[in-house]
Design a protein around this motif. Structure first.
Motif, PDB file in Angstrom:
ATOM      1  N   TYR A   1      -6.224 -80.012 -32.536  1.00 17.85           N
ATOM      2  CA  TYR A   1      -6.608 -80.869 -33.659  1.00 17.85           C
ATOM      3  C   TYR A   1      -8.022 -81.410 -33.436  1.00 17.85           C
ATOM      4  CZ  TYR A   1      -6.148 -84.860 -36.924  1.00 17.85           C
ATOM      5  OH  TYR A   1      -6.317 -85.792 -37.925  1.00 17.85           O
TER       6      TYR A   1
ATOM      7  N   LYS B   1     -10.175 -79.960 -36.490  1.00 14.86           N
ATOM      8  CA  LYS B   1     -10.255 -80.893 -37.631  1.00 14.86           C
ATOM      9  C   LYS B   1     -11.714 -81.090 -38.085  1.00 14.86           C
ATOM     10  CE  LYS B   1      -9.090 -84.452 -40.321  1.00 14.86           C
ATOM     11  NZ  LYS B   1      -8.634 -84.207 -41.689  1.00 14.86           N
TER      12      LYS B   1
ATOM     13  N   PRO C   1       2.382 -78.377 -31.453  1.00  7.82           N
ATOM     14  CA  PRO C   1       1.085 -78.544 -30.790  1.00  7.82           C
ATOM     15  C   PRO C   1       1.056 -78.101 -29.334  1.00  7.82           C
ATOM     16  CG  PRO C   1       2.185 -80.669 -30.994  1.00  7.82           C
ATOM     17  CD  PRO C   1       3.056 -79.668 -31.698  1.00  7.82           C
TER      18      PRO C   1
ATOM     19  N   HIS D   1       2.999 -79.142 -35.796  1.00  5.16           N
ATOM     20  CA  HIS D   1       1.602 -79.245 -35.376  1.00  5.16           C
ATOM     21  C   HIS D   1       0.836 -80.167 -36.340  1.00  5.16           C
ATOM     22  CE1 HIS D   1      -2.305 -78.199 -33.866  1.00  5.16           C
ATOM     23  NE2 HIS D   1      -1.813 -77.297 -33.043  1.00  5.16           N
TER      24      HIS D   1
ATOM     25  N   LEU E   1      -2.099 -80.254 -37.244  1.00  6.22           N
ATOM     26  CA  LEU E   1      -3.114 -79.651 -38.117  1.00  6.22           C
ATOM     27  C   LEU E   1      -2.548 -79.339 -39.508  1.00  6.22           C
ATOM     28  CD1 LEU E   1      -5.162 -77.244 -35.792  1.00  6.22           C
ATOM     29  CD2 LEU E   1      -6.068 -79.169 -37.116  1.00  6.22           C
TER      30      LEU E   1
ATOM     31  N   GLN F   1      -2.725 -88.450 -34.663  1.00  7.34           N
ATOM     32  CA  GLN F   1      -3.064 -87.224 -35.400  1.00  7.34           C
ATOM     33  C   GLN F   1      -2.101 -86.968 -36.555  1.00  7.34           C
ATOM     34  OE1 GLN F   1      -3.183 -84.255 -32.264  1.00  7.34           O
ATOM     35  NE2 GLN F   1      -5.315 -84.746 -31.753  1.00  7.34           N
TER      36      GLN F   1
END
Ligand code: GCW
Length: 674
Positions: free
Chosen positions: A332, A336, A354, A364, A366, A561
């Protein structure tokens, strides 16, 4: 013997409900895809009923009619089904009224869509369904549905538990094993439309002319089945193959090298799918070797493929030993900031969790976080961390859990499935990839039940909102051709199996405790590997007082996150689901769980439950004696015996180790470790 997978076409216990009187196609000159569909109908009906269906000239009562946009000449204007809204791969199965009664019509926009419809009809027929009067409308929610083989050119398969690679590079391109075609049939039957042939830990040799010729031969076999070939691209290939002094993506010679390579590939394989790339991770070369970003690396390859319509699938499985940040945060952190920086023909491919294909991980972060970048979901069909092919673990439930997980990024209901299929992001390019579990074993996947994971992968890639249980039911019916009672026993076994593995391997959010390197069997005591991010101790951190990894604000803050309300829920032990407890928190052994027990008591109970769940799998399977052929009955029984022994090994070894750390006794009535 398992070779025929779910395409056994054995008459169902209830009999074949409907046998068409003949097959009519709308075109005089059927394409290779339609010819393969007709072949499949022959294989199937010969096996189901003892004879092939005759070909008819015009649709009539009881006929099976096949039509697509390109295969319609034989029909009157009014008979043309409108499937234009269903997209490339969609199809309908419906009733066609003819002058002399009703026929069954399968219609696709493309010939591939029509072929998917043919497989659907055959599976329904095999399961005992009457296909008359259906009104099926199907279209995949995801464009690119890919298997990723981790096959090396020497036929060793990284994390492969089903024999050697099925790609016999030595004999290609001159000898084409019949198996390649059966592989393509199996994939087409579940909607898979792309295969990346080679390991992501890539060997540049596959990009040399002799190997491209071999790849082209496979592509020719797969093409009629709607399957495109992809290759893994080793980032340093220009240096290794042609002695360039650098592989820096901003260097013009490097760019030209890749453009020429792409031209060369497309000259041989006009519908080549593209490149899959693992860069700057676990020792692989990549753009960061030259101080360039993942986007700069991906875009350079994307530019080379773009004139030919190819895509780059760039993996986000990136972490490094030198990086002190919590490993589960690194992808991430890296990707990101690159949101929106990738070319339109780049898809960033993200593992479901992740960390690394563990028996259970949160989704995950993301997913949902990249608003301007298409994300592919990468699942692992081969069971690297779930007992290889000897342990029965149906992964449909694991994948369903991930796909239905709510990211909350676009408000409630922002599931991973809706991010991946583009429903929320509006991304035009969507993809799901599964790391293949296929090898040269007679039964393809090393065990009979692992065939279900290949099957479920295809079904979920087609429809990420499909039910894992429904898929299990279909698979069991097709694979074992039993009556409904035996089928339900098999489905119950499958549905319970993954949680059993979680229980005896990594309960309550524990993770990555497997033996070093091979990842088989327990090794929570390993604490000195020299690489923290591969060391079990790094993940559980057990001491006399507590166990678990603090990922809240007081720890690595990985929860930051995720979107709210997950961040808030997961930052508090009280609102963290038990199954992720030790993933997000460091918890005292005597912590009182929601059940009123201590953490230690709960942990012991999970291990015990895992062991007894495997015992139940064995009992259920034994009850099928007589309902399943002896060969498969015996093989599965033997594997379940191994699993029972090893579930016990996991429990005993784990408990013995935890007890050596926490000094606690077992709860009263618990059997001590052997
Ligand atoms: O799961 C890990 C495996 C590696 C693999 C890597 C990856 C291909 O242990 O064998 O390498 O992931 O996904 O790249």
């Amino acid at each position: 013997d398992g070779y025929r997978l779910w395409l056994r076409y054995t008459a169902p216990a209830s009999g074949v409900a409907f046998t068409p009187s003949n097959i009519v196609t709308g075109c005089d000159d059927p394409s290779p895809t339609i010819r393969k569909s007709l072949d499949e109908l022959d294989i199937a009906f010969e096996s189901l009923t003892g004879s092939k269906l005759p070909r008819g000239e015009a649709p009539g009562q009881g006929a099976l009619v096949l039509a697509s946009a390109a295969c319609n000449d034989g029909f009157a204007q009014t008979d043309r089904p409108d499937v234009s809204g269903l997209g490339q791969d969609g199809y309908t199965i419906s009733t066609l009224a003819t002058g002399d009664g009703d026929a069954v019509l399968i219609a696709g926009q493309s010939d591939a869509g029509l072929m998917y419809g043919v497989f659907d009809l055959l599976m329904r027929t095999s399961r005992g369904e009457d296909v008359r009067g259906l009104s099926v409308e199907e279209a995949p929610s995801v464009d690119l549905r890919l298997l990723n083989h981790w096959d090396n050119l020497d036929r060793h398969v990284e994390r492969g538990y089903a024999g050697q690679s099925i790609w016999n590079w030595h004999l290609l391109p001159d000898f084409l094993d019949r198996r390649y075609e059966d592989y393509a049939r199996a994939n087409a039957s579940i909607g898979i439309n792309g295969v990346s042939l080679t390991n992501v830990n890539a060997d540049a040799t596959v990009l040399t002319p002799p190997y491209l010729e071999k790849v082209a031969a496979l592509a020719d076999v797969f093409r009629p089945y709607g399957i495109k070939v992809y290759l893994t691209a080793r980032f340093s290939a220009p240096m290794e193959l042609d002695g360039l002094p650098t592989a820096d993506p901003v260097n013009e010679d490097v760019q030209e090298w890749w453009q020429a390579k792409a031209d060369e590939i497309y000259a041989r394989i006009p519908d080549f799918g593209g490149f899959l790339v693992k860069a700057n991770s676990e020792g692989q070369p990549g753009p960061q070797d030259y101080g360039r970003s993942h986007a700069e690396g991906a875009n350079m390859l994307a530019d080379a493929l773009e004139p030919h319509g190819g895509v780059v699938m760039w993996r986000a499985f990136v972490y490094s030993a030198e990086e002190p940040e919590d490993r589960v945060k690194q992808a991430y952190t890296e990707f990101k900031p690159l949101d929106g920086a990738f070319r339109d023909n780049v898809i960033v491919q993200v593992k479901n969790g992740p960390l690394d294909f563990q028996p259970r991980e949160p989704f995950h972060p993301l997913f949902g976080a990249m608003e301007d970048t298409p994300l592919a979901l990468e699942l692992q069909v081969t069971k690297e961390y779930l007992g290889f092919s000897t342990h029965l673990a149906y992964l449909g439930t694991l994948w369903e859990e991930v796909l239905s997980a709510d990211t909350y990024v676009y408000g409630q209901g922002s599931t991973v499935a809706k991010v991946v299929d583009g429903a929320l992001t509006g991304e035009p390019l969507t993809a799901i990839a599964g790391v293949s579990n296929i090898g040269s074993d007679r039964n393809w996947t090393g065990s009979h039940f692992d065939q279900a994971n290949w099957y479920a992968f295809g079904r979920l890639a087609w429809n990420p909102e499909a039910s894992a249980e429904r898929i299990a039911r279909d698979w069991a019916a097709l694979t074992f051709s039993t009556g409904p009672e035996a089928r339900d026993v098999i489905v119950d076994m499958m549905m319970a199996s993954r949680e059993a593995v979680v229980n005896y391997m990594t309960p309550l959010g524990l993770t990555h405790l497997m033996g070093t390197g091979h990842h088989y069997g327990p090794a929570p005591w390993v604490d000195d590997l020299g690489r923290a991010d591969w060391t079990p101790y790094y993940y559980h951190r057990a001491t006399k007082d507590a166990i678990g990894f603090d990922r809240t604000q007081t720890g690595s803050n990985a929860i930051a996150q995720y979107a709210e309300p997950l961040r808030e829920n997961w930052s508090d032990i009280a609102t963290t689901p038990d199954e992720l407890l030790l993933w997000f928190h460091r918890v005292p052994w005597d912590h009182e769980m929601k059940s009123g027990r201590t953490l230690w008591e709960a942990l012991v109970d999970h291990y015990d439950r895992g062991v007894s769940q495997v015992g139940e799998l064995k009992v259920h399977w034994q009850s099928l004696e007589g309902a399943i052929d002896r060969e498969r009955l015996r093989e599965v029984s033997a594997y379940l015996d191994i699993q029972a022994k090893e579930a016990r090994w996991w429990r005993d070894a784990s408990l013995a180790y935890w007890m050596s750390v926490n000094g606690l006794d077992l709860p009263a009535g618990t059997e001590p470790p052997a």
